[in-house]
Motif scaffolding. Sequence first.
Motif, PDB file in Angstrom:
ATOM      1  N   VAL A 181       0.816  -1.197   0.000  1.00  0.00           N
ATOM      2  CA  VAL A 181       0.000   0.000   0.000  1.00  0.00           C
ATOM      3  C   VAL A 181       0.862   1.265   0.000  1.00  0.00           C
ATOM      4  O   VAL A 181       0.385   2.350  -0.333  1.00  0.00           O
ATOM      5  N   THR A 184       2.801   0.633  -3.968  1.00  0.00           N
ATOM      6  CA  THR A 184       1.949   0.003  -4.982  1.00  0.00           C
ATOM      7  C   THR A 184       2.754  -0.652  -6.096  1.00  0.00           C
ATOM      8  O   THR A 184       2.251  -0.846  -7.199  1.00  0.00           O
ATOM      9  N   ARG A 251       1.950   2.363   7.861  1.00  0.00           N
ATOM     10  CA  ARG A 251       1.414   1.425   6.859  1.00  0.00           C
ATOM     11  C   ARG A 251      -0.005   1.023   7.216  1.00  0.00           C
ATOM     12  O   ARG A 251      -0.905   0.967   6.360  1.00  0.00           O
ATOM     13  N   ASN A 252      -0.290   0.748   8.493  1.00  0.00           N
ATOM     14  CA  ASN A 252      -1.632   0.366   8.930  1.00  0.00           C
ATOM     15  C   ASN A 252      -2.615   1.523   8.797  1.00  0.00           C
ATOM     16  O   ASN A 252      -3.790   1.312   8.488  1.00  0.00           O
ATOM     17  N   ASN A 253      -2.143   2.739   9.054  1.00  0.00           N
ATOM     18  CA  ASN A 253      -3.013   3.904   8.862  1.00  0.00           C
ATOM     19  C   ASN A 253      -3.428   4.056   7.405  1.00  0.00           C
ATOM     20  O   ASN A 253      -4.563   4.473   7.111  1.00  0.00           O
ATOM     21  N   LEU A 254      -2.542   3.726   6.491  1.00  0.00           N
ATOM     22  CA  LEU A 254      -2.888   3.782   5.066  1.00  0.00           C
ATOM     23  C   LEU A 254      -3.920   2.714   4.711  1.00  0.00           C
ATOM     24  O   LEU A 254      -4.845   2.953   3.937  1.00  0.00           O
ATOM     25  N   VAL A 255      -3.763   1.522   5.302  1.00  0.00           N
ATOM     26  CA  VAL A 255      -4.662   0.408   4.981  1.00  0.00           C
ATOM     27  C   VAL A 255      -6.049   0.641   5.552  1.00  0.00           C
ATOM     28  O   VAL A 255      -7.059   0.453   4.860  1.00  0.00           O
ATOM     29  N   GLU A 257      -7.230   3.555   7.516  1.00  0.00           N
ATOM     30  CA  GLU A 257      -7.778   4.902   7.636  1.00  0.00           C
ATOM     31  C   GLU A 257      -7.532   5.756   6.394  1.00  0.00           C
ATOM     32  O   GLU A 257      -7.866   6.942   6.379  1.00  0.00           O
ATOM     33  N   LYS A 258      -6.916   5.181   5.377  1.00  0.00           N
ATOM     34  CA  LYS A 258      -6.669   5.863   4.096  1.00  0.00           C
ATOM     35  C   LYS A 258      -5.897   7.161   4.282  1.00  0.00           C
ATOM     36  O   LYS A 258      -6.157   8.175   3.636  1.00  0.00           O
ATOM     37  N   GLU A 259      -4.931   7.141   5.197  1.00  0.00           N
ATOM     38  CA  GLU A 259      -4.115   8.331   5.450  1.00  0.00           C
ATOM     39  C   GLU A 259      -3.188   8.599   4.267  1.00  0.00           C
ATOM     40  O   GLU A 259      -2.752   7.685   3.572  1.00  0.00           O
ATOM     41  N   ALA A 260      -2.852   9.853   4.025  1.00  0.00           N
ATOM     42  CA  ALA A 260      -1.976  10.210   2.907  1.00  0.00           C
ATOM     43  C   ALA A 260      -0.560   9.696   3.152  1.00  0.00           C
ATOM     44  O   ALA A 260      -0.052   9.736   4.276  1.00  0.00           O
ATOM     45  N   THR A 261       0.072   9.225   2.080  1.00  0.00           N
ATOM     46  CA  THR A 261       1.431   8.709   2.173  1.00  0.00           C
ATOM     47  C   THR A 261       2.420   9.863   2.231  1.00  0.00           C
ATOM     48  O   THR A 261       2.468  10.699   1.329  1.00  0.00           O
TER      49      THR A 261
END
Length: 300
Positions: A181, A184, A251-255, A257-261
């Motif tokens: 994530v 990609t 990484r978990n926040n992206l998975v 909570e869709k947090e910005a990278t």
Amino acid sequence: MEIMQQALQIFYAISGLKINLLKSSVFGIGVDRDEVEGLGRHFGCKADSLPMAMSYLGIPVGARMNRIKEWKPLFNKLSKRLAGWNAKLLSIGGRLTLLSAVLGSLDCWKWSLEGKHIFTVRNVRHYIDRTSLTVSSPPTRWNPLIPKKVNMFIWRLLRNAIPTRMNLFARGIDVNTFMCVLCTAGIDFNDHLFGSCSFSIQVWKKLRSWLQIDDLSLALPHQMMAWLDTYHKEILEAIFFLWWWCFWKHRNNLVFEKEATSSKNVFSPIVSLSFLWMSSRCKSTIFSWPLWRISPRHLM
């Protein structure tokens, strides 16, 4: 009867060992059968008479345990516990773990192993570990400058036990994609996330510049641990542990909570949390926030 009942209650209050009356029996010697049955009804247990085949924790008392038939009650109990499992679907380690769990769930029973005195379930489990299991895991690392939750994460990370998408799939859990994530462009598993992911490389460059370590390239955690062994600095090790933990948390926040990278979202907490945790845990060292923001090199 009242005195006996009170004695049992006092025993339970002192020792914490409660007698299961449903599994207990009351016997009478030189006492009428009606009186024994009355005691059984009063206490809520069975009324039996001697002689009888007594058992303790599922094993016959006074039986000759060198006879196979005497072990049948235990074998039957194990068979019932394992009946719902298909051993063909389990690995060798899984079978040993399952057997250990079943034996451990039974009450402690005694038996003779290889003709040597008395052994318990714990002795059998240790025997299986020594003779059948190979130990390849590195020693547990525990850094006192960071919280337990970070140390526990590092312990799981070094054993490839964190729930990456590849690990979840290997455990039979459906995942909608195997892709990383963060970038990609790779597969979501340990070696990629912490070794070759382009986002991980960005974070490492910021961290290396802050630590002023120019001669170290990004490598896998266990390789980094080998390098730390030659450095012998708790503060540096704690920063590395915090780096991996913050990276995994981002990484978990992206998975979920869709947090910005953003590499800043990983690097900034490393700097602030490392100062907060270490300055409160390392009383023998004087920490300065202005100096720490520039680099902690002067403390290493």
